[in-house]
Structure formats: structure tokens, C-alpha cells
Design an enzyme around this catalytic site. Structure first.
Site, short mmCIF file in Angstrom:
data_model
loop_
_atom_site.label_atom_id
_atom_site.label_comp_id
_atom_site.label_asym_id
_atom_site.label_seq_id
_atom_site.Cartn_x
_atom_site.Cartn_y
_atom_site.Cartn_z
N HIS A 55 8.20 -0.56 1.65
CA HIS A 55 6.94 0.19 1.71
C HIS A 55 6.27 0.10 0.35
O HIS A 55 6.93 -0.12 -0.68
CB HIS A 55 7.19 1.65 2.06
CG HIS A 55 7.66 1.86 3.46
ND1 HIS A 55 7.65 3.10 4.06
CD2 HIS A 55 8.14 1.01 4.41
CE1 HIS A 55 8.10 3.01 5.29
NE2 HIS A 55 8.42 1.75 5.53
N GLU A 57 5.16 2.32 -1.67
CA GLU A 57 5.67 3.25 -2.70
C GLU A 57 7.00 2.77 -3.28
O GLU A 57 7.21 2.85 -4.50
CB GLU A 57 5.89 4.65 -2.10
CG GLU A 57 4.65 5.27 -1.50
CD GLU A 57 4.51 5.04 0.00
OE1 GLU A 57 4.07 5.97 0.69
OE2 GLU A 57 4.84 3.93 0.48
N CYS A 86 6.13 8.58 3.78
CA CYS A 86 7.11 8.90 4.80
C CYS A 86 8.31 9.59 4.12
O CYS A 86 8.37 9.65 2.89
CB CYS A 86 7.56 7.63 5.51
SG CYS A 86 8.61 6.55 4.51
N CYS A 89 10.12 7.34 1.45
CA CYS A 89 9.36 7.16 0.21
C CYS A 89 9.29 8.45 -0.60
O CYS A 89 9.43 8.43 -1.83
CB CYS A 89 7.97 6.62 0.51
SG CYS A 89 8.01 4.94 1.19
#
Length: 159
Positions: A55, A57, A86, A89
Site C-alpha cells: 500500500h 503508506e 486501512c 497501514c
């Protein structure tokens, strides 16, 4: 931090999100800043890297940690991301000791900074960060909405 700086860095996160979109990824971008300097950046790459943890992040956190040669980031670090993080993260940000999280669009399905879960500033955890939501929210939400509209209307199979 000033609203102008928040908008400046969120605009940069949106540019990173566009890179993800160009690669066929969900358009989310993230940048980590301390003292108005970029420490790390990333965009979603889960599909292209075959990595469910890739992801925006997480990639930005890895990049920043490598740059400063420490798994804990400076207390003055701010992570800007175009979509609310999420749980994975947000948990990684807690472990990295991010001081501040700024996000654009809320995620009503998996958001972990207030929408569904409260990981980013949960008092039960050993670290909490300041959270600012809704910076360039319309632009962030529009990028995602348009991306998914195109995917739904596309005749090619989706990933």
C-alpha cells in the site's frame, strides 16, 4: 501545521496517486514529511508487485525508514495520504511512531483513522498520532470514484 502546507503536501500525495493509476493500481498516494522535507513517498503497488502489503503508506514508511536509517520516524513526521489508511497501514504508522496523519478521502469500509476503526489515535496503544481528515477531500474522492467507474465500465477483466 498550516492549512496551506497540508494542501501542498496532499496535492503531492495526489500526484503520487496518479502514478498508481497509470500503473493500473488503485490510485492512492502517500508522502512522509518532516520539517517541510520529504522523508519518503509511495503509491499503491500491490498488483504490480504481487504484494498485499504494498500500500502507498507502507511503501512510504519503508522509504522514509531507509532514508533516515531508523525504523522509528521523527516525532515531527507527518504522513499525508489521499485515502484514509486501512488497519494494516494505521498499525504500521503506530509502530513507526508517525506524529501526525493527514488524509483526504474517508474510507467507510476499512478506514482505521476514525471511519470504521480507531487505530491511529487509540488510547489503548503505546503510540497515538494527531489525525486531520478531509484535506482536499473532494479531489481525493473524485480520483478514486473515477478510477472505479472506469474499471466497472471496462470490458476487460478486472484484477
Amino acid at each position: 501545521m498550516s492549512a496551506d502546507l497540508d494542501q501542498k503536501w496532499m496535492q503531492y500525495a495526489l500526484e503520487l496517486a496518479s502514478r498508481a493509476e497509470q500503473q493500473g493500481e488503485v490510485p492512492v498516494g502517500a508522502v512522509i514529511v518532516a520539517n517541510d522535507q520529504v522523508l519518503g513517498e509511495g503509491w499503491n503497488q500491490s498488483i504490480s508487485l504481487n504484494d498485499p502489503t504494498a500500500h502507498a503508506e507502507v511503501i512510504a514508511l519503508r522509504s522514509a525508514a531507509q532514508q533516515i536509517q531508523n525504523y522509528r520516524l521523527p516525532a515531527e513526521s507527518t504522513l499525508y495520504v489521499s485515502l484514509e489508511p486501512c488497519p494494516m497501514c494505521a498499525g504500521a504508522m503506530v509502530h513507526a511512531r508517525i506524529g501526525r496523519l493527514v488524509y483526504g478521502a474517508s474510507d467507510p469500509r476499512t478506514g482505521a483513522a476514525g471511519s470504521v476503526f480507531q487505530i491511529a489515535s487509540n488510547e489503548k496503544l503505546n503510540h497515538r498520532m494527531e489525525v486531520q481528515s478531509g484535506v482536499l477531500e473532494a479531489e481525493c474522492a473524485s480520483l478514486l470514484r473515477d478510477f472505479f467507474r472506469v474499471r466497472r465500465n471496462s470490458s476487460s477483466p478486472s484484477n
